[in-house]
Design a protein around this motif. Sequence first.
Motif, PDB file in Angstrom:
ATOM      1  N   SER A 136      33.471  26.137 -50.417  1.00  0.00           N
ATOM      2  CA  SER A 136      34.133  26.454 -49.166  1.00  0.00           C
ATOM      3  C   SER A 136      33.156  27.007 -48.137  1.00  0.00           C
ATOM      4  O   SER A 136      33.238  26.714 -46.961  1.00  0.00           O
ATOM      5  CB  SER A 136      35.237  27.480 -49.399  1.00  0.00           C
ATOM      6  N   LEU A 137      32.239  27.854 -48.592  1.00  0.00           N
ATOM      7  CA  LEU A 137      31.259  28.480 -47.705  1.00  0.00           C
ATOM      8  C   LEU A 137      29.910  28.495 -48.408  1.00  0.00           C
ATOM      9  O   LEU A 137      29.828  28.575 -49.623  1.00  0.00           O
ATOM     10  CB  LEU A 137      31.668  29.926 -47.387  1.00  0.00           C
ATOM     11  N   ARG A 138      28.860  28.477 -47.607  1.00  0.00           N
ATOM     12  CA  ARG A 138      27.518  28.488 -48.168  1.00  0.00           C
ATOM     13  C   ARG A 138      26.648  29.418 -47.342  1.00  0.00           C
ATOM     14  O   ARG A 138      26.776  29.478 -46.129  1.00  0.00           O
ATOM     15  CB  ARG A 138      26.966  27.061 -48.114  1.00  0.00           C
ATOM     16  N   SER A 139      25.773  30.181 -48.008  1.00  0.00           N
ATOM     17  CA  SER A 139      24.815  31.013 -47.290  1.00  0.00           C
ATOM     18  C   SER A 139      23.420  30.731 -47.812  1.00  0.00           C
ATOM     19  O   SER A 139      23.240  30.360 -48.969  1.00  0.00           O
ATOM     20  CB  SER A 139      25.139  32.506 -47.439  1.00  0.00           C
ATOM     21  N   ARG A 140      22.442  30.910 -46.947  1.00  0.00           N
ATOM     22  CA  ARG A 140      21.044  30.696 -47.321  1.00  0.00           C
ATOM     23  C   ARG A 140      20.227  31.871 -46.799  1.00  0.00           C
ATOM     24  O   ARG A 140      20.439  32.346 -45.691  1.00  0.00           O
ATOM     25  CB  ARG A 140      20.503  29.419 -46.702  1.00  0.00           C
ATOM     26  N   ALA A 141      19.281  32.329 -47.634  1.00  0.00           N
ATOM     27  CA  ALA A 141      18.405  33.421 -47.254  1.00  0.00           C
ATOM     28  C   ALA A 141      17.087  33.275 -47.996  1.00  0.00           C
ATOM     29  O   ALA A 141      16.980  32.511 -48.950  1.00  0.00           O
ATOM     30  CB  ALA A 141      19.048  34.762 -47.587  1.00  0.00           C
ATOM     31  N   ARG A 142      16.094  34.008 -47.570  1.00  0.00           N
ATOM     32  CA  ARG A 142      14.780  33.938 -48.212  1.00  0.00           C
ATOM     33  C   ARG A 142      14.826  34.479 -49.641  1.00  0.00           C
ATOM     34  O   ARG A 142      14.109  34.027 -50.503  1.00  0.00           O
ATOM     35  CB  ARG A 142      13.743  34.710 -47.411  1.00  0.00           C
ATOM     36  N   ILE A 143      15.665  35.444 -49.888  1.00  0.00           N
ATOM     37  CA  ILE A 143      15.778  36.059 -51.212  1.00  0.00           C
ATOM     38  C   ILE A 143      17.197  35.832 -51.713  1.00  0.00           C
ATOM     39  O   ILE A 143      18.166  36.030 -50.980  1.00  0.00           O
ATOM     40  CB  ILE A 143      15.465  37.566 -51.134  1.00  0.00           C
ATOM     41  N   GLY A 144      17.323  35.425 -52.969  1.00  0.00           N
ATOM     42  CA  GLY A 144      18.631  35.127 -53.545  1.00  0.00           C
ATOM     43  C   GLY A 144      19.612  36.282 -53.438  1.00  0.00           C
ATOM     44  O   GLY A 144      20.792  36.091 -53.163  1.00  0.00           O
ATOM     45  N   ALA A 161      30.604  36.681 -39.165  1.00  0.00           N
ATOM     46  CA  ALA A 161      29.657  37.505 -38.419  1.00  0.00           C
ATOM     47  C   ALA A 161      28.967  38.568 -39.275  1.00  0.00           C
ATOM     48  O   ALA A 161      27.748  38.744 -39.159  1.00  0.00           O
ATOM     49  CB  ALA A 161      30.348  38.150 -37.216  1.00  0.00           C
ATOM     50  N   PRO A 162      29.686  39.315 -40.149  1.00  0.00           N
ATOM     51  CA  PRO A 162      28.986  40.325 -40.962  1.00  0.00           C
ATOM     52  C   PRO A 162      27.911  39.699 -41.862  1.00  0.00           C
ATOM     53  O   PRO A 162      26.852  40.293 -42.062  1.00  0.00           O
ATOM     54  CB  PRO A 162      30.096  40.951 -41.805  1.00  0.00           C
ATOM     55  N   ALA A 163      28.151  38.519 -42.366  1.00  0.00           N
ATOM     56  CA  ALA A 163      27.165  37.850 -43.220  1.00  0.00           C
ATOM     57  C   ALA A 163      25.959  37.403 -42.409  1.00  0.00           C
ATOM     58  O   ALA A 163      24.818  37.541 -42.840  1.00  0.00           O
ATOM     59  CB  ALA A 163      27.810  36.662 -43.913  1.00  0.00           C
ATOM     60  N   ARG A 164      26.212  36.875 -41.218  1.00  0.00           N
ATOM     61  CA  ARG A 164      25.120  36.399 -40.366  1.00  0.00           C
ATOM     62  C   ARG A 164      24.268  37.540 -39.833  1.00  0.00           C
ATOM     63  O   ARG A 164      23.113  37.337 -39.475  1.00  0.00           O
ATOM     64  CB  ARG A 164      25.680  35.581 -39.209  1.00  0.00           C
ATOM     65  N   ALA A 165      24.830  38.755 -39.790  1.00  0.00           N
ATOM     66  CA  ALA A 165      24.111  39.918 -39.252  1.00  0.00           C
ATOM     67  C   ALA A 165      23.137  40.529 -40.255  1.00  0.00           C
ATOM     68  O   ALA A 165      22.320  41.365 -39.882  1.00  0.00           O
ATOM     69  CB  ALA A 165      25.118  40.973 -38.800  1.00  0.00           C
ATOM     70  N   ILE A 166      23.190  40.141 -41.507  1.00  0.00           N
ATOM     71  CA  ILE A 166      22.303  40.711 -42.525  1.00  0.00           C
ATOM     72  C   ILE A 166      20.887  40.181 -42.323  1.00  0.00           C
ATOM     73  O   ILE A 166      20.669  38.977 -42.197  1.00  0.00           O
ATOM     74  CB  ILE A 166      22.816  40.365 -43.945  1.00  0.00           C
ATOM     75  N   ALA A 167      19.918  41.104 -42.280  1.00  0.00           N
ATOM     76  CA  ALA A 167      18.514  40.723 -42.091  1.00  0.00           C
ATOM     77  C   ALA A 167      18.058  39.816 -43.224  1.00  0.00           C
ATOM     78  O   ALA A 167      18.340  40.074 -44.390  1.00  0.00           O
ATOM     79  CB  ALA A 167      17.645  41.972 -42.043  1.00  0.00           C
ATOM     80  N   GLY A 168      17.392  38.732 -42.876  1.00  0.00           N
ATOM     81  CA  GLY A 168      16.869  37.799 -43.870  1.00  0.00           C
ATOM     82  C   GLY A 168      17.775  36.617 -44.143  1.00  0.00           C
ATOM     83  O   GLY A 168      17.382  35.688 -44.842  1.00  0.00           O
ATOM     84  N   VAL A 169      18.989  36.632 -43.607  1.00  0.00           N
ATOM     85  CA  VAL A 169      19.909  35.511 -43.806  1.00  0.00           C
ATOM     86  C   VAL A 169      19.537  34.404 -42.828  1.00  0.00           C
ATOM     87  O   VAL A 169      19.468  34.620 -41.623  1.00  0.00           O
ATOM     88  CB  VAL A 169      21.384  35.953 -43.617  1.00  0.00           C
ATOM     89  N   GLY A 170      19.287  33.214 -43.365  1.00  0.00           N
ATOM     90  CA  GLY A 170      18.902  32.084 -42.527  1.00  0.00           C
ATOM     91  C   GLY A 170      20.087  31.320 -41.988  1.00  0.00           C
ATOM     92  O   GLY A 170      20.047  30.798 -40.883  1.00  0.00           O
ATOM     93  N   ALA A 171      21.180  31.247 -42.740  1.00  0.00           N
ATOM     94  CA  ALA A 171      22.350  30.494 -42.301  1.00  0.00           C
ATOM     95  C   ALA A 171      23.561  30.874 -43.138  1.00  0.00           C
ATOM     96  O   ALA A 171      23.443  31.204 -44.304  1.00  0.00           O
ATOM     97  CB  ALA A 171      22.103  28.995 -42.428  1.00  0.00           C
ATOM     98  N   VAL A 172      24.720  30.843 -42.496  1.00  0.00           N
ATOM     99  CA  VAL A 172      26.007  30.970 -43.173  1.00  0.00           C
ATOM    100  C   VAL A 172      26.857  29.838 -42.623  1.00  0.00           C
ATOM    101  O   VAL A 172      27.071  29.742 -41.427  1.00  0.00           O
ATOM    102  CB  VAL A 172      26.681  32.330 -42.909  1.00  0.00           C
ATOM    103  N   LEU A 175      23.333  36.375 -51.686  1.00  0.00           N
ATOM    104  CA  LEU A 175      24.502  36.891 -52.411  1.00  0.00           C
ATOM    105  C   LEU A 175      25.196  37.984 -51.609  1.00  0.00           C
ATOM    106  O   LEU A 175      26.421  38.026 -51.518  1.00  0.00           O
ATOM    107  CB  LEU A 175      24.050  37.420 -53.768  1.00  0.00           C
ATOM    108  N   ALA A 176      24.415  38.850 -50.985  1.00  0.00           N
ATOM    109  CA  ALA A 176      24.984  39.913 -50.144  1.00  0.00           C
ATOM    110  C   ALA A 176      25.722  39.312 -48.953  1.00  0.00           C
ATOM    111  O   ALA A 176      26.760  39.829 -48.527  1.00  0.00           O
ATOM    112  CB  ALA A 176      23.883  40.856 -49.666  1.00  0.00           C
ATOM    113  N   ALA A 177      25.199  38.232 -48.411  1.00  0.00           N
ATOM    114  CA  ALA A 177      25.858  37.567 -47.275  1.00  0.00           C
ATOM    115  C   ALA A 177      27.220  37.028 -47.693  1.00  0.00           C
ATOM    116  O   ALA A 177      28.209  37.192 -46.964  1.00  0.00           O
ATOM    117  CB  ALA A 177      24.974  36.436 -46.739  1.00  0.00           C
ATOM    118  N   ILE A 178      27.300  36.419 -48.854  1.00  0.00           N
ATOM    119  CA  ILE A 178      28.584  35.908 -49.353  1.00  0.00           C
ATOM    120  C   ILE A 178      29.562  37.058 -49.546  1.00  0.00           C
ATOM    121  O   ILE A 178      30.735  36.963 -49.194  1.00  0.00           O
ATOM    122  CB  ILE A 178      28.383  35.118 -50.669  1.00  0.00           C
TER     123      ILE A 178
END
Length: 103
Positions: free
Chosen positions: A71-79, A43-54, A83-86
């Motif tokens: 194990s886990l993957r995150s995607r966002a518009r900016i690298g 949830a904390p990763a998904r709550a970050i603005a700009g994160v498209g998917a965790v 990284l912050a989501a992870i």
Amino acid sequence: MEARNKVTVRQKYTVDIHHDGQLEGVILRSPFAHARIGELDLAPARAIAGVGAVISLLGDDRSSASSANPSLRSRARIGKTALAAIAAIHFNSERLPSAYRPR
């Protein structure tokens, strides 16, 4: 001709290509060769603005059989956002005995 483009920095590589709406991804791998993931809070990763998917890539048994397997993957518009989501993901893991079997 190809060498000239490379040394003059005119050669385009896949990292140089950007498309509208493109997401950049980051992968989190287990720090252990064999582990079971206990508590996992995305949830904390998904709550970050700009994160498209965790996305969790763990199976039903929530184990990671190799530190090479993601194990886990995150995607966002900016690298940096990906990284912050992870970094925001909270989890604990139980180290398991080695699964190495010699042939």
